[in-house]
Design an enzyme around this catalytic site. Structure first.
Site, PDB file in Angstrom:
ATOM      1  N   CYS A 130       4.555   0.841  -3.854  1.00 18.13           N
ATOM      2  CA  CYS A 130       3.837  -0.393  -3.683  1.00 18.13           C
ATOM      3  C   CYS A 130       4.297  -1.370  -4.786  1.00 18.13           C
ATOM      4  O   CYS A 130       3.628  -2.684  -5.156  1.00 18.13           O
ATOM      5  CB  CYS A 130       2.104  -0.842  -3.226  1.00 18.13           C
ATOM      6  N   HIS A 139      -3.298  -5.457  -8.895  1.00 19.61           N
ATOM      7  CA  HIS A 139      -3.668  -5.136  -7.926  1.00 19.61           C
ATOM      8  C   HIS A 139      -4.236  -4.640  -6.329  1.00 19.61           C
ATOM      9  O   HIS A 139      -3.683  -5.422  -5.934  1.00 19.61           O
ATOM     10  CB  HIS A 139      -3.079  -3.397  -8.178  1.00 19.61           C
ATOM     11  N   HIS A 153      -2.732  -6.130   2.356  1.00 21.02           N
ATOM     12  CA  HIS A 153      -1.372  -5.317   1.390  1.00 21.02           C
ATOM     13  C   HIS A 153       0.087  -5.485   2.200  1.00 21.02           C
ATOM     14  O   HIS A 153       0.291  -4.617   2.584  1.00 21.02           O
ATOM     15  CB  HIS A 153      -2.112  -3.862   0.848  1.00 21.02           C
TER      16      HIS A 153
END
Lengths: 409, 406
Positions: free
Chosen positions: A166, A299, A336
């Site tokens: 990620c 994030h 995400h």
């Protein structure tokens, strides 16, 4: 270190669950539009959760009709369209770039996981005859940047895939920055892509990390992240090249920092140790201090642990300045998007700098004492954005912070 | 002034040996270990040979610890990386204190684990998909596991550029050190012989089906066979380690390129291979006549062995004597993303021992140039500088130059 070329952003291409195209995605984010819906691409009836952030209106042939006959995996399709939009945004779609040394650097979490799912579907159905060469032509994730490079003629440098989960988009931007600084390249399409995947969804569901309805990063009532898909690309260019062709410079890549938690495969360090080191390195590389940072694109996944640990990391590094820096998580709207996330977020940072608008954290309702910073709740904010820090953290403990700043001639 | 890059530790594991010395001895003895690959019952019935480790027990190498979180790819990596770390006299504390990073090249990483995770969820039920196994479904899983094991808090990078992955990871690490962005990096490659990869590559018609060994550079070649293993090196800036470390060799330079024809336009691919080699030589400040040996990429591919042979004959056309060349994949099989690291480790052993492994079973060579010498047997050479070539069938090419420290 040898004398370095400056690296500037001259194009942004975004394919997201809240909009395809840079302007569409930016406007949707400013409007706090949610990209969540019931998962369409596979049956979730045996799961406890059913929500995902898919791009339901994405049709590759609409964007690249001339390539529609080719067999590409969905991640490759998302990547090609993201790269195309970035080139269009840079005004390069009809340009002769033969004199420039060009390349592609990409990140991903899972590459083409749908090909693994296909493999298993055929195995379970005992239909091996339906598995052809396309499976292995498509699955290895390095084929994605190679296809982007081939499509747009960006193959003077060898294309590279840096699968840093990620944080992968930021890793790709960091790599591209190095290549341009070292004068190995003039222009690089740097970004990330991931497609919605049964494997990824199953994994996060089993970690009990998926929110049942909505994603609320930094909110006391947050219940997790929502897996998504997308791609994001930046046209990164040496300042020399950008000036030579009279490019519209959106922002400058000031620097980057990477690190590893070396702590846990799926959880972040409880004191934000690796995150702090990545941010510190990025600031040092950028020759900036915490007081210079106007905005942090967090994030901000919306999981209990990430948001607290990230807040702790920012507070430890920024000290008294932590309360003054504006922070937001656009995952509150996009979900995400995995390896695409930090590339998309880097694009949003560049747009924040260009427009002097701070993008919001949507769905924020209940303050959490453990997350007590300024998360720009529920509405964008006008304000000078000179320096934006883009943070990304990943499975395997990989951390990457990229700093973008206003370009001053 | 750029830093110089020293190799201070090596690590290897494959079916041919579980240490660098054992592995290289097996390679020099041409101890082929290709065996029929046993697939699960519901897989297609294919007769494909490969070189793989029958029983991999990390406890034998690393003691009685919890290896459950590590899949086969991570275990292979860990065993080889441990050797490289220990032989370079680093320990966990120093690695952590110095924020040493990792660069790992792999083409498929944990494809077997990824496939199994999904298969298990689809057949047994979602509730039987294990969260612990999910961690191994990201492509950087092995690199993350190594970071936890060794306390590697520096930049943690997984590189996937197909067949050239670990060569590219070495090249990346080399550049990181020469440009003073790091003083030390653990670099390597890993590839597990996974059933889904074997099935997939067989569908591309690249494998030598029903053949018991590959025949690189031979007119009767019909494809390659797969190997598995992991190979690691500790790279350090020469300035930071000279005087207090055993220096195995020096990375002198390297280069990479992308050939868009991917072998379809033979002339163009030859030209790109030549350009890559010449760029690597220039980066290393060395001319072709100073190269003492070549670790070729040749694996038995009908197209690419031919291309490499032509390219080498042109690169070395001004040499007075033929360049000693080995196609080591004739012995190891093609380790895909781990090949570059494997060949680099072998090249360093050639520098140290003066032994260049042979290319066994080569009886009817395609090489018609007197500028290249490929021997069936291991030969003794005066080795100071070597060329390591990786040519991917996907168009990616990476070349490294290694030398004795002088």
């Amino acid at each position: 270190m040898l004398e370095q070329e400056k690296v500037v952003v001259t194009g942004i291409g975004l394919v997201t669950p809240v909009g395809i195209g840079t302007t569409n995605a930016w406007q949707s984010i400013l409007a706090c539009k949610n990209g969540f819906g019931t998962v369409q691409s596979f049956d979730t009836s045996k799961y406890r959760v059913h929500v995902g952030a898919e791009i339901n209106d994405f049709n590759f042939a609409d964007h690249c009709p001339e390539l529609a006959k080719n067999y590409y995996g969905r991640t490759t399709q998302l990547a090609i369209v993201g790269a195309k939009l970035a080139l269009e945004n840079a005004g390069l779609q009809n340009s002769d770039l033969t004199d420039l040394r060009k390349g592609v650097a990409m990140g991903t979490t899972s590459g083409e996981p749908n090909q693994v799912e296909r493999f298993n579907n055929h195995r379970i159905a005992e239909q091996w005859d339906q598995l052809g060469a396309e499976y292995m032509d498509t699955y290895p994730c390095h084929s994605i940047p190679s296809n982007v490079a081939n499509t747009f003629g960006f193959h003077d440098l060898a294309p590279i895939m840096l699968p840093a989960a990620c944080a992968a988009g930021n890793y790709a931007i960091a790599h591209a920055t190095d290549c341009i600084r070292r004068n190995e390249a003039d222009m690089i399409l740097a970004g990330g892509a991931d497609s919605f995947s049964r494997i990824t969804y199953t994994g996060f569901a089993r970690l009990i990390a998926i929110a049942p309805e909505i994603c609320r990063p930094f909110d006391k009532e947050r219940k997790g992240m929502i897996p998504g898909e997308g791609s994001g690309f930046l046209v990164l260019e040496s300042l020399t090249s950008a000036r030579k062709r009279g490019a519209n410079i959106i922002a400058e890549i000031a620097g980057y920092g990477t690190s590893c938690d070396a702590h846990h495969m799926t959880g972040s360090h409880p004191k934000g140790d690796g995150a702090i080191r990545a941010m510190k390195r990025a600031l040092k590389d950028s020759k900036l201090t915490t007081s210079d940072v106007s905005y942090i694109c967090a994030h901000g996944t919306g999981t209990k642990s990430n948001d607290v640990n990230e807040t702790i990391g920012i507070k430890n590094l920024f000290g008294d300045n932590a309360k003054d820096v504006a922070i937001s998580s656009i995952k509150s709207m996009l979900g995400h998007t995995m390896g695409a996330a930090s590339a998309i977020e880097a694009g949003i940072c560049a747009l924040a700098i260009k427009n002097n608008i701070l993008p919001p954290t949507a769905n924020y309702e209940t303050p959490d004492p453990a997350c007590d910073l300024d998360y720009i709740p529920n509405a964008p904010r006008e304000g000078k954005v000179s320096v934006a820090m883009n943070n990304a953290y990943a499975f395997g403990g990989a951390n990457a912070s990229v700093i973008l700043k206003e370009f001053n001639n | 002034m750029k830093n110089r890059v020293a190799v201070t530790g090596l690590g290897s594991i494959s079916s041919l040996g579980d240490s660098t010395d054992k592995f290289f001895e097996s390679v020099c003895n041409a101890s082929l270990d290709f065996r029929k690959i046993e697939f699960p019952e519901d897989y297609p019935d294919l007769k494909i040979y490969g070189s793989y480790i029958e029983e991999l027990d990390p406890k034998f190498y690393l003691g009685d610890k919890n290896f459950r979180p590590l899949d086969r790819t991570a275990r292979l990596s860990l065993i080889a990386a441990t050797q490289a770390v220990e032989s370079s006299k680093w320990d966990k504390e120093k690695l952590h204190t110095n924020e040493v990073g990792l660069s790992l090249g792999t083409m498929f990483c944990s494809l077997q684990s990824i496939t199994h995770f999904d298969y298990n969820a689809q057949t047994a039920g979602v509730q039987y998909a294990k969260p612990l196994d999910f961690a191994n479904t990201v492509i950087n899983a092995a690199a993350g596991q190594l970071a936890i094991w060794f306390g590697l808090t520096g930049p943690n990078t997984t590189v996937t550029t197909g067949y050239t992955s670990s060569a590219q990871s070495c090249l990346q690490a080399y550049k990181t050190i020469i440009y003073d962005q790091a003083k030390a990096l653990l670099v390597g490659g890993v590839e597990e012989l996974s059933h889904p990869a074997v099935i997939g590559i067989s569908r591309q018609n690249n494998l030598a089906i029903e053949k018991e060994h590959p025949l690189p550079f031979d007119k009767n070649r019909s494809g390659f066979l797969l190997g598995e293993g992991s190979f690691f090196m500790m790279l350090e800036s020469l300035e930071s380690c000279q005087g207090n470390k055993n220096i195995e060799a020096e990375i002198l330079g390297g280069a990479n390129k992308f050939d868009i024809s991917q072998g379809k336009d033979k002339e163009q691919t030859v030209s790109t291979v030549i350009k890559t080699i010449n760029e690597a030589l220039a980066e290393s400040n060395i001319s072709a006549d100073k190269i003492d040996f070549v670790y070729a990429s040749a694996n038995g591919s009908e197209t690419f062995d031919d291309i490499e042979a032509i390219a080498l004959s042109q690169v070395f056309e001004n040499n007075n004597t033929p360049i000693p060349t080995t196609a080591v994949k004739s012995i190891t099989g093609d380790l895909l993303g781990a090949s570059g690291a494997m060949q680099a480790v072998c090249a360093i052993k050639t520098l140290q021992t003066g032994k260049l492994p042979g290319t066994p079973n080569l009886t009817d060579s395609i090489i018609d140039s007197d500028k290249i010498s490929v021997s069936q047997q291991t030969i003794d050479i005066d080795a100071n500088t070597g060329l390591v070539i990786n040519i991917g069938m996907d168009g990616l090419i990476c070349v490294m130059v290694v030398g004795k420290l002088c």
